[in-house]
Write a protein that holds these residues in place. Structure first.
Motif, PDB file in Angstrom:
ATOM      1  N   ALA A 112      -2.134   7.739  -1.798  1.00 38.17           N
ATOM      2  CA  ALA A 112      -2.468   6.420  -1.073  1.00 38.17           C
ATOM      3  C   ALA A 112      -3.788   5.630  -1.806  1.00 38.17           C
ATOM      4  O   ALA A 112      -3.634   4.377  -2.123  1.00 38.17           O
ATOM      5  N   ARG A 113      -4.759   6.479  -1.913  1.00 42.38           N
ATOM      6  CA  ARG A 113      -5.874   5.899  -2.442  1.00 42.38           C
ATOM      7  C   ARG A 113      -5.763   5.506  -4.015  1.00 42.38           C
ATOM      8  O   ARG A 113      -6.303   4.564  -4.365  1.00 42.38           O
ATOM      9  N   ALA A 169       7.860   1.703  -3.192  1.00 44.94           N
ATOM     10  CA  ALA A 169       7.779   0.821  -2.085  1.00 44.94           C
ATOM     11  C   ALA A 169       6.280   0.866  -1.501  1.00 44.94           C
ATOM     12  O   ALA A 169       5.953  -0.402  -1.062  1.00 44.94           O
ATOM     13  N   GLN A 170       5.529   1.727  -1.664  1.00 40.26           N
ATOM     14  CA  GLN A 170       3.845   1.739  -1.388  1.00 40.26           C
ATOM     15  C   GLN A 170       3.468   0.578  -2.272  1.00 40.26           C
ATOM     16  O   GLN A 170       2.526  -0.133  -1.636  1.00 40.26           O
ATOM     17  N   ALA A 225       4.337  -2.822  -1.006  1.00 36.97           N
ATOM     18  CA  ALA A 225       3.390  -3.252   0.211  1.00 36.97           C
ATOM     19  C   ALA A 225       1.840  -3.579  -0.159  1.00 36.97           C
ATOM     20  O   ALA A 225       1.349  -4.390   0.396  1.00 36.97           O
ATOM     21  N   LEU A 226       1.482  -3.152  -1.402  1.00 34.41           N
ATOM     22  CA  LEU A 226       0.278  -3.490  -1.807  1.00 34.41           C
ATOM     23  C   LEU A 226       0.363  -4.690  -2.762  1.00 34.41           C
ATOM     24  O   LEU A 226      -0.616  -5.023  -3.465  1.00 34.41           O
ATOM     25  N   LYS A 227       1.312  -5.452  -2.508  1.00 38.89           N
ATOM     26  CA  LYS A 227       1.528  -6.640  -3.238  1.00 38.89           C
ATOM     27  C   LYS A 227       1.528  -6.467  -5.012  1.00 38.89           C
ATOM     28  O   LYS A 227       1.213  -7.486  -5.721  1.00 38.89           O
ATOM     29  N   CYS A 228       1.879  -5.310  -5.205  1.00 38.94           N
ATOM     30  CA  CYS A 228       2.036  -4.887  -6.782  1.00 38.94           C
ATOM     31  C   CYS A 228       3.477  -4.648  -7.092  1.00 38.94           C
ATOM     32  O   CYS A 228       4.273  -3.888  -6.411  1.00 38.94           O
ATOM     33  N   TYR A 239      13.610  -2.246   1.334  1.00 42.56           N
ATOM     34  CA  TYR A 239      12.241  -2.053   1.874  1.00 42.56           C
ATOM     35  C   TYR A 239      11.673  -2.883   2.799  1.00 42.56           C
ATOM     36  O   TYR A 239      12.196  -4.075   2.624  1.00 42.56           O
ATOM     37  N   SER A 240      10.640  -2.425   3.397  1.00 44.90           N
ATOM     38  CA  SER A 240      10.053  -3.604   4.260  1.00 44.90           C
ATOM     39  C   SER A 240       8.626  -3.678   3.999  1.00 44.90           C
ATOM     40  O   SER A 240       8.077  -3.147   3.012  1.00 44.90           O
ATOM     41  N   ASP A 241       8.176  -4.929   4.649  1.00 42.35           N
ATOM     42  CA  ASP A 241       6.690  -5.256   4.130  1.00 42.35           C
ATOM     43  C   ASP A 241       5.506  -4.175   4.269  1.00 42.35           C
ATOM     44  O   ASP A 241       4.655  -4.290   3.724  1.00 42.35           O
TER      45      ASP A 241
END
Lengths: 261, 261
Positions: free
Chosen positions: A22-23, A87-88, A91-94, B150-152
């Protein structure tokens, strides 16, 4: 002047650690400009294979990919790992897009010929389709590439992520100023494997030969560094190796090992 | 005049049969013009879950997706099934690119709120990013979409493939003349489930109501047809339901059930 492009490879050990991963993804998302992520597999494939009672056979540190194992790595690398990274990042707008070599035909390979060892469904890269990858970058997409390629016969093939990263860097280097960054769980190439702070900040072909001949650099680091020097010879502008936590520092040449000709 | 676009949904029963799937892919590859494939899951997810000793819980024909099952469908739908379809299409010179809703942020959903049943990690579609999908089509790519969104918050979510097909058709219908084709293991909507040749060649809202009230059309066909009529109301030009072997005939209105307003 060509546009700049980062190609960042993240190792399996980082992917196996959710907090570290995540980091890293947060830093990758904040890296400015055009970029591509290439990821390794991690231990999940071996764990899933064990739960499915499929044995993992290794020869000289390399996995033998029989058909049941090919299905496992297709599921885990191409599905579970790749799609969770995407997906991660979303969520970080990437604006990530997860790909194997088969998707858009971006990385075509041939099944490795059997010599002394039959590696099974393993692909040796033949061609990287840099035009298709450039079109994706041009659509504001950030490719996230799993360590799988495909053959003309429609086979998926297991392919080393370091090799995918360097081959992609070389192909994209024809049109872009490419910086190739290998991120892993160490702070760089170490002069003393027991001391995590003994980072060799700069490597040239001469110092590399010297470190190899004295046994300071050995084992798994050798194919990675051979690939790094080959990429520089083939037009990649800059290669560095750093800790996954140091991606942004490495981009400013303030951490890790920088490899130059 | 808008450009034509085919959106073809292929059901899980066809994917489960390698010969039927290969025939279908060959036809899909030869379909002229812009096209998108949406695929279901098939039985493989249930089989893999069983081998991993994860129980598959169903309520009213719908899978309950707890976290272990979400990982299985991510592996199987997003990895194994999706990437094998892509590799087979590439071998047919069809420039497929495999996607979940997370890739390129093409289909965003919200985790279904818990009312009487907690469906778990299931996504109800909020938004289809038609501009991003159009950009992929414009790069000569043929999207192959797995039943995952996927979700936000960066969650992957299990989403019904029929729903993905109709929502994508409606969104793309704003810029394209969309034909939506549902391919499955029957020759169309049947007036007698025991007789495979009793295909209802044309359905209007009136005849649909009549067939429903007499019990001729029932069960799993109802959400599919409700979705088909809703898609037509929302701007999709043409919807048909046909056997996977009849895709090319259906494109010429020479097979299956055509649904009109």
């Amino acid at each position: 002047m060509s546009k700049s492009l980062y190609i960042v490879k993240i190792g399996g050990n980082v992917i196996d650690n959710p907090d570290a991963c995540a980091r890293f993804l947060s830093d990758f998302a904040s890296l400015d400009g055009l970029k591509i992520l290439v990821h390794g597999g991690g231990k999940v494939a071996t764990q899933i294979a064990a739960r499915l009672q499929i044995e993992t056979e290794m020869v000289e540190g390399r996995r033998i990919t029989d058909k049941p194992m090919l299905d496992v790595v297709t599921m885990v690398y191409g599905g579970l790992v790749n799609k969770n990274l995407v997906a991660q990042l979303q969520a970080l707008k990437c604006n990530a897009i997860g790909l194997t070599g088969a998707d858009g035909g971006i990385i075509r390979s041939v099944k490795r010929p059997v010599k002394t060892v039959d590696y099974g469904f393993v692909g040796d890269i033949e061609e990287v389709n840099e035009k298709q990858i450039a079109a994706l970058l041009g659509s504001n997409l950030i490719p996230v590439i799993a360590p799988l390629t495909y053959s003309d016969e429609g086979l998926l093939l297991n392919t080393n992520a370091d090799t995918i990263a360097s081959a992609t860097a070389v192909a994209m280097g024809r049109e872009y100023d490419v910086t190739l960054v290998y991120c892993f769980e160490k702070k760089g190439v170490l002069s003393d494997p027991e001391n995590d702070d003994s980072v060799i900040s700069s490597l040239t072909p001469e110092s590399y030969e010297s470190y190899k001949s004295t046994g300071v650099i050995y084992k798994g680091m050798i194919p990675k560094l051979d690939g790094a020097f080959a990429a520089l010879h083939d037009g990649v502008k800059r290669v560095s190796i750093c800790h996954a936590d140091d991606l942004l520092l490495s981009a400013k040449s303030a951490a890790g090992t920088t490899i130059t000709l």
